[in-house]
Design a protein around this motif. Structure first.
Motif, PDB file in Angstrom:
ATOM      1  N   ALA A  53       0.801  -1.094   0.020  1.00  0.00           N
ATOM      2  CA  ALA A  53      -0.123   0.018   0.050  1.00  0.00           C
ATOM      3  C   ALA A  53       0.698   1.350  -0.146  1.00  0.00           C
ATOM      4  N   LEU A  54       1.952   1.284   0.668  1.00  0.00           N
ATOM      5  CA  LEU A  54       2.862   2.450   0.956  1.00  0.00           C
ATOM      6  C   LEU A  54       3.723   2.586  -0.305  1.00  0.00           C
ATOM      7  N   GLY A  55       4.178   1.366  -0.998  1.00  0.00           N
ATOM      8  CA  GLY A  55       4.937   1.523  -2.208  1.00  0.00           C
ATOM      9  C   GLY A  55       6.435   1.515  -2.011  1.00  0.00           C
ATOM     10  N   ARG A  56       6.558   1.801  -0.631  1.00  0.00           N
ATOM     11  CA  ARG A  56       8.126   1.696  -0.133  1.00  0.00           C
ATOM     12  C   ARG A  56       8.335   1.589   1.256  1.00  0.00           C
ATOM     13  N   TYR A  57       9.387   1.395   1.941  1.00  0.00           N
ATOM     14  CA  TYR A  57       9.593   1.677   3.084  1.00  0.00           C
ATOM     15  C   TYR A  57       9.965   3.030   3.440  1.00  0.00           C
ATOM     16  N   LYS A  58       9.589   3.772   4.492  1.00  0.00           N
ATOM     17  CA  LYS A  58       9.863   4.983   4.780  1.00  0.00           C
ATOM     18  C   LYS A  58       9.812   5.414   5.994  1.00  0.00           C
ATOM     19  N   LYS A  59      10.545   6.260   6.646  1.00  0.00           N
ATOM     20  CA  LYS A  59      10.456   6.859   7.754  1.00  0.00           C
ATOM     21  C   LYS A  59       9.317   7.662   8.254  1.00  0.00           C
ATOM     22  N   PHE A  60       8.695   7.573   9.319  1.00  0.00           N
ATOM     23  CA  PHE A  60       7.589   8.234   9.768  1.00  0.00           C
ATOM     24  C   PHE A  60       7.923   9.208  11.134  1.00  0.00           C
ATOM     25  N   GLY A  61       6.885  10.116  11.285  1.00  0.00           N
ATOM     26  CA  GLY A  61       6.876  11.017  12.433  1.00  0.00           C
ATOM     27  C   GLY A  61       7.890  12.342  12.252  1.00  0.00           C
ATOM     28  N   ALA A  62       8.121  12.460  10.873  1.00  0.00           N
ATOM     29  CA  ALA A  62       9.050  13.624  10.559  1.00  0.00           C
ATOM     30  C   ALA A  62       8.189  14.960  10.640  1.00  0.00           C
ATOM     31  N   THR A  63       6.966  14.776  10.153  1.00  0.00           N
ATOM     32  CA  THR A  63       6.242  16.230  10.244  1.00  0.00           C
ATOM     33  C   THR A  63       5.231  16.298  11.281  1.00  0.00           C
ATOM     34  N   PRO A  64       4.966  17.311  11.633  1.00  0.00           N
ATOM     35  CA  PRO A  64       4.118  17.622  13.020  1.00  0.00           C
ATOM     36  C   PRO A  64       2.937  16.942  12.804  1.00  0.00           C
ATOM     37  N   ASP A  65       2.035  16.512  11.702  1.00  0.00           N
ATOM     38  CA  ASP A  65       0.841  15.899  11.568  1.00  0.00           C
ATOM     39  C   ASP A  65       1.194  14.378  11.803  1.00  0.00           C
ATOM     40  N   GLU A  66       2.237  14.041  11.000  1.00  0.00           N
ATOM     41  CA  GLU A  66       2.539  12.351  11.410  1.00  0.00           C
ATOM     42  C   GLU A  66       2.996  12.194  12.888  1.00  0.00           C
ATOM     43  N   ALA A  67       3.781  13.045  13.367  1.00  0.00           N
ATOM     44  CA  ALA A  67       4.204  12.901  14.653  1.00  0.00           C
ATOM     45  C   ALA A  67       2.907  13.204  15.725  1.00  0.00           C
ATOM     46  N   GLY A  68       1.904  13.768  15.243  1.00  0.00           N
ATOM     47  CA  GLY A  68       0.790  13.932  16.316  1.00  0.00           C
ATOM     48  C   GLY A  68      -0.078  12.928  16.209  1.00  0.00           C
ATOM     49  N   SER A  69      -0.302  12.250  14.816  1.00  0.00           N
ATOM     50  CA  SER A  69      -0.957  10.906  14.823  1.00  0.00           C
ATOM     51  C   SER A  69      -0.407   9.725  15.302  1.00  0.00           C
TER      52      SER A  69
END
Ligand code: KIV
Length: 259
Positions: A147-163
């Motif tokens: 679904a993502l299409g790749r492995y990626k880092k999470f939590g780097a943006t304020p939105d992602e960190a909040g979620s």
């Protein structure tokens, strides 16, 4: 050393860093246990690391049970947790319970690890009530790779960190005994570890977690293809394997073995 329970693992938060590794067979589990690791995870990473698949998607519940039973037969004092494989957590509760029940009853494992955030919290709460200890897994969830299409880092943006923080709090409330956070911004991981009362075990999530986990063949220097950049090699087992096989082949060909 007494057998480590989920209760004992919870109590380690704030006391000392928790050490976790993966193992997929009794031999490796014995060595890891001898080294005094706290948690052995029978991870579905076995699919790509040991079984030659591209990713964890083809790994089935039968495969997980087969390998988990082998790890448990090593009788480790370390807590043994087993991944619920691809897709299994998204069926109705009865089927998820049956899968988790199979993992703990058939293999003798101590806990189940499940990838997912706040959306699966109600189901985790019901599993907890049914007596299945669950280790939550957020951040990069390798079962999402198609679904993502790749492995990626999470939590780097304020939105992602909040979620991610909301996911962590929802899983804590659902009763997970620990959280695994994978490939996550270090500051985001620090914040989550500071906010939740359960241990946060990181992989590629920096130094502020309550513990660390690595895939055993990666840390032993045995993985022959892709190794994530955050991995540190603590041994060069591949060199020893190569040396051993080459020495054996030469000894047979030169009629030095058997003597
Ligand atoms: O399957 C696995 O090995 C994992 C890692 C993130 C530790 O879940």
């Amino acid at each position: 050393m007494p057998k480590l329970t989920t209760h004992a693992i919870r109590k380690l938060k704030g006391q000392r860093p928790i050490v976790a590794v993966t193992a997929y067979d009794a031999l490796t589990a014995r060595y890891a246990n001898e080294a005094g690791v706290d948690i052995i995870l029978v991870g579905d990473s076995m699919g790509n690391v040991m079984l030659g698949f591209e990713n964890t998607v083809p790994v089935t519940l039968d495969m997980m049970c087969h390998h988990a039973a082998a790890v448990v037969r090593a009788r480790p004092e370390a807590l043994v947790a087993v991944d619920l494989p691809f897709g299994e957590a998204h069926y109705c509760f009865d089927r998820v319970l049956a899968s988790c029940q199979r993992i703990v009853q058939e293999t003798g494992a101590d806990a189940v690890k499940i990838e997912g955030g706040a959306e699966i919290a109600p189901m985790l709460e019901k599993l907890n009530n049914a007596g299945i200890p669950v280790w939550g897994h957020i951040g990069l969830r390798p079962q999402q790779v198609l679904a993502l299409g790749r492995y990626k880092k999470f939590g780097a943006t304020p939105d992602e960190a909040g979620s991610m923080l909301s996911d962590a709090l929802a899983l804590e409330k659902a009763g997970v005994f620990a959280l695994l956070i994978e490939m996550t911004d270090h500051e985001c991981a620090r914040k989550i570890a500071g906010e939740v009362s359960v241990p946060v075990i990181g992989i590629g999530a920096g130094p502020h977690c309550d513990g660390q986990i690595l895939v055993s063949p990666d840390l032993l220097g045995l993985t022959s293809d892709y190794v994530p950049a955050f991995v540190q090699k603590f041994a060069d087992a591949a060199a020893e394997y190569r040396k051993g096989f080459a020495a054996y082949a030469a000894a047979v060909r030169e009629r030095r073995f058997p003597e």
